[in-house]
Design a protein around this motif. Structure first.
Motif, PDB file in Angstrom:
ATOM      1  N   THR A  56       3.456   1.610  -1.587  1.00 25.18           N
ATOM      2  CA  THR A  56       4.308   1.832  -2.944  1.00 25.18           C
ATOM      3  C   THR A  56       3.748   2.465  -4.060  1.00 25.18           C
ATOM      4  OG1 THR A  56       3.638  -0.390  -3.885  1.00 25.18           O
ATOM      5  CG2 THR A  56       5.452  -0.513  -2.387  1.00 25.18           C
ATOM      6  N   LEU A  57       4.236   2.732  -5.077  1.00 26.07           N
ATOM      7  CA  LEU A  57       3.321   3.265  -6.091  1.00 26.07           C
ATOM      8  C   LEU A  57       2.357   2.544  -6.581  1.00 26.07           C
ATOM      9  CD1 LEU A  57       4.340   2.305  -9.237  1.00 26.07           C
ATOM     10  CD2 LEU A  57       6.662   3.022  -8.364  1.00 26.07           C
ATOM     11  N   PHE A  58       2.344   1.379  -6.441  1.00 29.58           N
ATOM     12  CA  PHE A  58       1.206   0.504  -6.771  1.00 29.58           C
ATOM     13  C   PHE A  58      -0.359   0.648  -5.877  1.00 29.58           C
ATOM     14  CE2 PHE A  58       4.752  -1.912  -8.335  1.00 29.58           C
ATOM     15  CZ  PHE A  58       4.659  -2.134  -9.596  1.00 29.58           C
ATOM     16  N   GLY A  59       0.096   1.086  -4.766  1.00 30.31           N
ATOM     17  CA  GLY A  59      -0.938   1.183  -3.672  1.00 30.31           C
ATOM     18  C   GLY A  59      -1.626  -0.017  -3.145  1.00 30.31           C
ATOM     19  N   GLU A  89       0.043  -2.638 -17.173  1.00 27.94           N
ATOM     20  CA  GLU A  89      -0.703  -2.199 -15.870  1.00 27.94           C
ATOM     21  C   GLU A  89      -0.437  -3.400 -14.877  1.00 27.94           C
ATOM     22  OE1 GLU A  89      -2.432   0.309 -15.123  1.00 27.94           O
ATOM     23  OE2 GLU A  89      -2.276   1.404 -17.115  1.00 27.94           O
ATOM     24  N   ARG A 134       0.945  -1.155  -0.032  1.00 29.09           N
ATOM     25  CA  ARG A 134       0.042  -0.033  -0.083  1.00 29.09           C
ATOM     26  C   ARG A 134       0.922   1.135  -0.025  1.00 29.09           C
ATOM     27  NH1 ARG A 134      -3.924  -3.238   2.831  1.00 29.09           N
ATOM     28  NH2 ARG A 134      -2.791  -2.978   4.678  1.00 29.09           N
TER      29      ARG A 134
END
Length: 156
Positions: A57-60, A99, A55
């Motif tokens: 990180t840039l990935f969320g 993605e 959460r």
């Protein structure tokens, strides 16, 4: 696909393929447990292993390794893509992860033959270039692979 491919016989030869020919595989749903198991063994980064760390990180959130996505793509292609005579003998690939793949995503591959090149030095084979788009359940492209495979010519 042709009747020969659907019947599970020997597969398609170079002569059976044409530029623009399209195919679609079946589906594969990825789970959180699979993401973590693959990452534990092959790509042990926090955004593949730990929900809380992911959460931040840039990935969320938790995401599959790109290599895991590539492995699932290969499985989908073998199980239900273009069935080639002699199997899918890879010669090279350009791979782009577009993605992230998340737990619960249902993936499939949509492919197209984009180039056919008969071998000049080995008349028993040819090179086939394909564009394979791995998509999720919303139709979003998560990975693009441009790959070349060696395909035998029809004997005789």
């Amino acid at each position: 696909m042709t009747d020969e491919q659907d019947s599970g016989r020997t597969g398609l030869y170079f002569e059976d393929l044409r530029v623009g020919q399209r195919f679609r595989t079946g589906t594969y749903t990825i789970t959180e447990e699979q993401i973590k198991a693959f990452a534990t063994q092959f790509d042990p980064q926090p955004f593949h292993l730990d929900d809380t760390a992911a959460r931040a990180t840039l990935f969320g959130g938790l995401v599959a390794s790109g290599w895991h996505t590539a492995a699932i793509t290969m499985r989908l292609l073998v199980d239900g893509g273009v069935s080639l005579a002699g199997g899918s003998v890879g010669l090279g690939v350009e791979l782009d992860w577009i993605e992230p793949v998340r737990p619960g995503d249902c993936l499939h591959v949509e492919g197209e033959v984009i180039e056919l090149t008969a071998s000049r030095s080995r008349p028993d084979r040819g090179r086939v270039k394909m564009r394979n788009e791995t998509r999720n359940q919303r139709g979003v492209i998560v990975q693009v692979a441009i790959n070349e495979v060696l395909v035998p010519r029809r004997p005789g």
